[in-house]
Design a protein around this motif. Sequence first.
Motif, PDB file in Angstrom:
ATOM      1  N   SER A  71       2.156   0.594 -13.386  1.00 30.50           N
ATOM      2  CA  SER A  71       1.354   0.713 -11.744  1.00 30.50           C
ATOM      3  C   SER A  71       0.064   0.630 -12.461  1.00 30.50           C
ATOM      4  O   SER A  71      -0.196   1.595 -10.959  1.00 30.50           O
ATOM      5  CB  SER A  71       2.041   1.955 -10.596  1.00 30.50           C
ATOM      6  OG  SER A  71       1.593   3.224 -12.187  1.00 30.50           O
ATOM      7  N   ASP A  78      -0.444  -2.689  -5.024  1.00 27.69           N
ATOM      8  CA  ASP A  78       1.257  -2.669  -4.078  1.00 27.69           C
ATOM      9  C   ASP A  78       1.886  -0.698  -4.947  1.00 27.69           C
ATOM     10  O   ASP A  78       2.771  -0.461  -4.407  1.00 27.69           O
ATOM     11  CB  ASP A  78       2.412  -3.509  -5.317  1.00 27.69           C
ATOM     12  CG  ASP A  78       2.163  -3.241  -6.645  1.00 27.69           C
ATOM     13  OD1 ASP A  78       1.281  -3.394  -7.101  1.00 27.69           O
ATOM     14  OD2 ASP A  78       3.223  -3.563  -7.329  1.00 27.69           O
ATOM     15  N   LEU A  87       0.171   1.495  -1.923  1.00 24.90           N
ATOM     16  CA  LEU A  87       0.766   1.555  -0.832  1.00 24.90           C
ATOM     17  C   LEU A  87       1.998   2.364  -1.028  1.00 24.90           C
ATOM     18  O   LEU A  87       3.210   3.157   0.016  1.00 24.90           O
ATOM     19  CB  LEU A  87       1.370   0.258  -0.241  1.00 24.90           C
ATOM     20  CG  LEU A  87      -0.189  -0.881  -0.285  1.00 24.90           C
ATOM     21  CD1 LEU A  87       0.401  -2.519  -0.080  1.00 24.90           C
ATOM     22  CD2 LEU A  87      -0.445   0.096   0.982  1.00 24.90           C
ATOM     23  N   GLU A  88       2.771   2.713  -2.397  1.00 22.45           N
ATOM     24  CA  GLU A  88       3.441   2.995  -2.145  1.00 22.45           C
ATOM     25  C   GLU A  88       3.551   4.916  -2.955  1.00 22.45           C
ATOM     26  O   GLU A  88       4.359   5.244  -3.385  1.00 22.45           O
ATOM     27  CB  GLU A  88       4.705   2.408  -3.589  1.00 22.45           C
ATOM     28  CG  GLU A  88       5.252   1.305  -3.859  1.00 22.45           C
ATOM     29  CD  GLU A  88       5.769   0.806  -4.741  1.00 22.45           C
ATOM     30  OE1 GLU A  88       5.876   1.614  -5.779  1.00 22.45           O
ATOM     31  OE2 GLU A  88       6.215  -0.119  -5.187  1.00 22.45           O
TER      32      GLU A  88
END
Length: 333
Positions: free
Chosen positions: A259, A310, A313-314
Motif C-alpha cells: 500500500s 488506491d 481511498l480504502e
Amino acid sequence: MPAATTASGPISGPTPGGDPLREVLGRVRTEVGKAVVGQEGAVSGMIVGLLAQGHVLLEGVPGVAKTLLVRSLAAAMSLDTKRIQFTPDLMPGDVTGSLVYDASTGTFPFREGPVFTNVLLADEVNRTPPKTQSALLEAMEERQVSVDGAARMLPDPFFVAATMNPIEFEGTYTLPEAQLDRFLMKLTLDLPPREVEWQVLRRHADGFVPRDVRSAGIVPVVGVDEVRAAQRAVRAVGARDDVLAYVVDLARATRQAPSVRIGVSPRGSTALLAAAKAWAWLTGYDAITPDHVQAMLLPVWRHRLRIAADAELEGVDADGVLQQVLEQVRVPI
C-alpha cells in the motif's frame, strides 16, 4: 523499559535518577505541564526532537494548544524564541532576513529575520505558498542562512517547531516533500477527552492567560549550556549492530509494503536512530534497544511515507502501515 508510542508521540515515563542533567531535563516536562494539559506525549516528543538536534512538526485542528506547547517549552528551557505567523502573502525575506538600505551610510546592511533564534515557532506553516515554505529549508538543514552570497550562521541550539492545520482545511498548502523530510518528527495533537477539557476550562476559570505562560507558574529549569550538554550526551549513546540492522529491516519493509508508493529513505533511518538515542538517554540507557526504536517509529516515520492512491481511498494511512511493519519485522533478542 522505555515507554510505548501514542498517536502523538512517546508517552512520558519516569526519569531515572543518578544523572543531574537528565533529571533537570525531566523537570522540563513538569514545567510545561503547568500550562499544557493532556499532551504529555507531544511534550516528550518535543524534548526528544530538540535533544536529537532535529525539528518537529505539530499537526492538529485549531485550538489544541500547539502554539502554547512551543511557547511553554521555550520558557521552561530559558531559550530565545521568535514566532512567525505564516500567511499567503509572506515572503522568503520575511523569514530569513534581507539586505536593507541605510540612507545614513549609503550601505546595505543585513537585517536578521526571525529565524535567528533558538526556538522558531513557525505557526500554521502550511498557510503560506511553497516558495516561502522552502525558505526554511537551508536554515533547518544547514543551520545557516545565505543572503547575497554570504552564509550567516544561526544560533546554537536552533530548533524549528512548526504548527500545521490538517490539509483538508480551507486555505492550506501541502508541504513540499523535501521540507517534510527535514522534520525529524511529526506529532499529532488530538482533541482532548472530556476530563482533560474540563481541566483546561478550570485553569482558564482560575485566571490562566495563554498569551502569558508565566501566569501558569512556569519557571526556567535549564538554559542553553544544559541543552548543549544534553545534546552531546545523546550523541554519545551507543547502538549495537543488531539494533542498527533492525532499523534497516524496518525501513526496507516500508518500501516493500503493497500500500506504500514511497517508503522510508536512508535519511529516515538516520532520523529514527537519532530520535531513539535521545529517548534512550532520557530514560536512562547508555545504548538504544529495539524498544526505543519502536517507541520513536510512528512520530519519526509517519510523514515520510507516501501511501498509494488506491490504498488511501480504502482508508489506509501511514500509522496503520507502520504498525503492520512493526508486527512483521523480527525483533532482535
